[in-house]
Design an enzyme around this catalytic site. Sequence first.
Site, PDB file in Angstrom:
ATOM      1  N   SER A  79      42.340  57.076  37.927  1.00 18.51           N
ATOM      2  CA  SER A  79      43.025  56.614  39.143  1.00 18.51           C
ATOM      3  C   SER A  79      44.234  57.480  39.466  1.00 18.51           C
ATOM      4  CB  SER A  79      43.458  55.149  38.972  1.00 18.51           C
ATOM      5  OG  SER A  79      42.341  54.293  38.944  1.00 18.51           O
TER       6      SER A  79
ATOM      7  N   TYR B 256      34.194  49.601  40.347  1.00 18.26           N
ATOM      8  CA  TYR B 256      33.795  50.854  40.979  1.00 18.26           C
ATOM      9  C   TYR B 256      32.548  50.646  41.849  1.00 18.26           C
ATOM     10  CZ  TYR B 256      37.016  53.115  37.745  1.00 18.26           C
ATOM     11  OH  TYR B 256      38.135  53.491  37.062  1.00 18.26           O
TER      12      TYR B 256
ATOM     13  N   ARG C 159      39.017  49.665  34.172  1.00 19.80           N
ATOM     14  CA  ARG C 159      39.900  49.324  35.288  1.00 19.80           C
ATOM     15  C   ARG C 159      40.340  47.877  35.105  1.00 19.80           C
ATOM     16  NH1 ARG C 159      38.309  50.643  41.446  1.00 19.80           N
ATOM     17  NH2 ARG C 159      39.113  52.668  40.839  1.00 19.80           N
TER      18      ARG C 159
ATOM     19  N   GLN D  50      46.020  49.627  32.974  1.00 19.10           N
ATOM     20  CA  GLN D  50      46.439  50.301  34.211  1.00 19.10           C
ATOM     21  C   GLN D  50      47.288  51.538  33.952  1.00 19.10           C
ATOM     22  OE1 GLN D  50      48.460  47.694  36.956  1.00 19.10           O
ATOM     23  NE2 GLN D  50      47.745  48.841  38.713  1.00 19.10           N
TER      24      GLN D  50
ATOM     25  N   ASP E 284      45.127  54.561  32.980  1.00 18.00           N
ATOM     26  CA  ASP E 284      44.019  54.890  33.878  1.00 18.00           C
ATOM     27  C   ASP E 284      44.208  56.260  34.517  1.00 18.00           C
ATOM     28  OD1 ASP E 284      41.923  54.945  35.625  1.00 18.00           O
ATOM     29  OD2 ASP E 284      42.402  53.071  36.647  1.00 18.00           O
TER      30      ASP E 284
END
Length: 384
Positions: free
Chosen positions: A133, A228, A122, A127, A130
């Site tokens: 997510s 997390y 993360r 990004q 990911d």
Amino acid sequence: MRIAVAKEVEVGEHRVALIPDAIAKLVKQGLEVWVEAGAGEQAFFPNEAYEKAGAKIIYDPATLWGEADILVKVSPPKEHEVHYLRSGTTLIGFLNPLAHLAGVEWLAHRKITALAMEMIPRSTRAQSMDALSSQRSLSGYKAVLIAAAALPKYFPMLTTAAGTIAPAKVLIIGAGVAGLQAIATARRLGAIVEAYDIRPVAKEEVQSLGAKFIEIKLDEDTTASGGYAKEISLDAKHKAQEILAEHIKNADVVITTAQVPGKRAPVMVTEAMVSQMKPGAVIVDIAADQGGNCAGTDPGKDVVRNGVTIIGPLNLPASMPVHASQLYSKNILTLLQYLIKDGKLQWDFEDDIIGSTCITHNGEIISQRIRDAIAAENTPVPVG
């Protein structure tokens, strides 16, 4: 270099790893792409769309798996599928490695280079890769729609000639990507929303979406690497449960999203809490895949306890396969473009993205996180 897109065989899995638009970009870069026949049909991407994008449709799974240089998919492969892979093949997908340590050892033994999409760090650089997510955002959105459909009430406040309808009260437990999307969706539907997360840093994000943050001070570190949530002690869980009990009692809808990678989801809603809820209240447990955050959750089923409906949906992103595939495909495409330079895979394990995501390579388990988990189980780690 040949990239192969496998058809998902997991029951209920309707996503596909690459959509035609992404394949067109790979073909333009000079890469050969094979797609298993019917791979995109459940996500409404027919074979013809893939052929138009420049892919070759393969009807024999053994040929597709056996002749791929890179095999991309969504769900973890079945044992018979991995048997098709040649030594040295690269496998990319959601592999759930922390929950299937024996499978990781087997991949290493087969000398498969495996990249687990849930291990993408993360970070700002990663990004766009990911996938965890991107897919959890879909889960948060869909969970609220399920709750709204099951709740025997309106979500928004309504003023009518027959009187005023009070807005529904929604409690979101866990303010990660899924939880934040659930908050935003419930707010758009007009509910009063409050949320809880063990990480204090989540407060600002929750409030920015117009929800109330439930603060519970815990005397221990609650944030793991990568931002997390971290598994907390039994005492901390009990303290959180005691404070949450009153909020759960007053809620019309509770949506739970708390998960710990590789472990059973923490139980945040006890049977005693459910018994105190109002008849007609609804709980949607997004963590049902990992056993559930609610003591009464039956994964994959709807159950009713004391007039409270407890819903334990499995693989929510697969219920929205068009956009789920679109987002996942973008994640995979970005990772492939990051790995492939001048038509060859570049393995720089000092790189934080590659080093975190790659779990096996050249007969070894290279992920320290996986090695630590195996060591904790006193399982020997293969070294080639």
